[in-house]
Motif scaffolding. Structure first.
Motif, short mmCIF file in Angstrom:
data_model
loop_
_atom_site.label_atom_id
_atom_site.label_comp_id
_atom_site.label_asym_id
_atom_site.label_seq_id
_atom_site.Cartn_x
_atom_site.Cartn_y
_atom_site.Cartn_z
N THR A 37 40.36 51.83 38.93
CA THR A 37 41.18 52.35 40.00
C THR A 37 41.62 51.48 40.80
N GLY A 38 40.82 50.57 41.20
CA GLY A 38 41.09 49.37 42.24
C GLY A 38 41.66 47.98 41.81
N HIS A 39 41.71 46.83 42.68
CA HIS A 39 42.37 45.87 42.00
C HIS A 39 41.71 44.80 41.67
N SER A 40 41.57 45.11 39.72
CA SER A 40 40.71 44.54 39.11
C SER A 40 40.63 43.18 38.28
N ALA A 41 40.16 42.61 37.57
CA ALA A 41 41.11 41.47 36.62
C ALA A 41 40.19 41.21 35.64
N TYR A 42 40.54 40.97 34.61
CA TYR A 42 40.02 40.15 33.29
C TYR A 42 40.50 39.00 32.94
N ALA A 43 39.84 38.50 32.95
CA ALA A 43 39.77 36.36 32.44
C ALA A 43 39.01 37.14 30.67
N THR A 44 39.69 36.03 29.96
CA THR A 44 38.73 35.86 28.70
C THR A 44 39.40 34.45 27.89
N THR A 45 38.75 33.62 26.88
CA THR A 45 39.09 32.82 26.16
C THR A 45 40.30 32.93 25.59
N PRO A 46 41.74 32.62 25.83
CA PRO A 46 42.65 32.96 24.58
C PRO A 46 42.67 32.81 22.82
N TYR A 47 42.54 33.66 22.78
CA TYR A 47 42.47 33.01 20.86
C TYR A 47 43.35 31.95 20.26
N ALA A 63 37.51 45.41 43.63
CA ALA A 63 37.37 44.45 44.21
C ALA A 63 38.32 45.09 45.71
N PRO A 64 38.07 44.32 46.23
CA PRO A 64 38.80 44.05 47.77
C PRO A 64 40.42 43.55 47.53
N SER A 65 40.55 43.14 46.76
CA SER A 65 42.06 42.26 46.80
C SER A 65 41.94 41.84 45.36
N GLN A 66 43.29 41.93 44.73
CA GLN A 66 43.68 40.99 43.47
C GLN A 66 43.16 39.48 42.99
N GLU A 67 43.51 39.14 44.09
CA GLU A 67 43.06 37.49 44.34
C GLU A 67 41.72 37.83 44.00
N MET A 68 40.75 38.43 44.81
CA MET A 68 39.19 38.39 44.89
C MET A 68 38.48 38.32 43.35
N ALA A 69 39.84 39.85 43.05
CA ALA A 69 39.46 40.35 41.87
C ALA A 69 39.61 39.65 40.80
N GLU A 70 40.34 38.33 40.32
CA GLU A 70 41.12 37.28 39.56
C GLU A 70 39.62 36.35 39.70
N GLU A 71 39.34 35.52 41.36
CA GLU A 71 38.94 34.26 41.26
C GLU A 71 36.68 35.00 40.72
N LEU A 72 36.60 36.22 40.24
CA LEU A 72 35.05 36.38 40.50
C LEU A 72 35.02 36.95 38.40
N ALA A 95 44.09 37.48 32.19
CA ALA A 95 44.39 37.99 30.76
C ALA A 95 45.75 39.10 31.48
N ALA A 96 44.86 39.45 32.28
CA ALA A 96 45.26 40.47 33.36
C ALA A 96 45.05 41.45 34.22
N SER A 97 45.60 40.92 35.51
CA SER A 97 44.98 42.11 36.61
C SER A 97 46.30 42.81 37.99
N LYS A 98 45.09 43.94 38.51
CA LYS A 98 46.40 44.92 38.95
C LYS A 98 45.10 44.23 40.28
#
Length: 98
Positions: A37-47, A63-72, A95-98
């Protein structure tokens, strides 16, 4: 006041590769990212068929912010690479963040 981000794919930088197994950790992590429901991010190794032997991922939800979600999310993906001692297959990327 902003509405819920639940169900949103967010800003996709590239389509994440999922293996189709609903019990796969990366499939579950991506589904949790979309449902968050909040700022989140998904990181992956590109295939890449040529070089990728493994697909690794990491996510950070609500996370508190989109930037922090991406970093974590990046830290989570890199920690997974280190845990499994993967040296090939590409670097982690958001790969994606919001």
């Amino acid at each position: 006041m902003a509405g819920s981000l639940a169900g949103s794919g967010g800003d996709k930088r590239f389509p994440p590769t999922l293996n189709g197994d609903p019990e796969s950790p990366c499939t579950r992590a991506y589904q949790a990212y979309v449902a968050a429901t909040g700022h989140s991010a998904y990181a992956t190794t590109p295939y890449s068929r040529v070089v990728s032997l493994h697909i690794l991922c990491g996510a950070r939800l609500n996370a508190p912010s989109q930037e922090m979600a991406e970093e974590l999310a990046m830290k989570s993906c890199l920690a997974t690479r280190d845990h499994y001692k993967v040296t090939n297959g590409g670097a982690c990327e958001i790969a994606a963040s919001k």
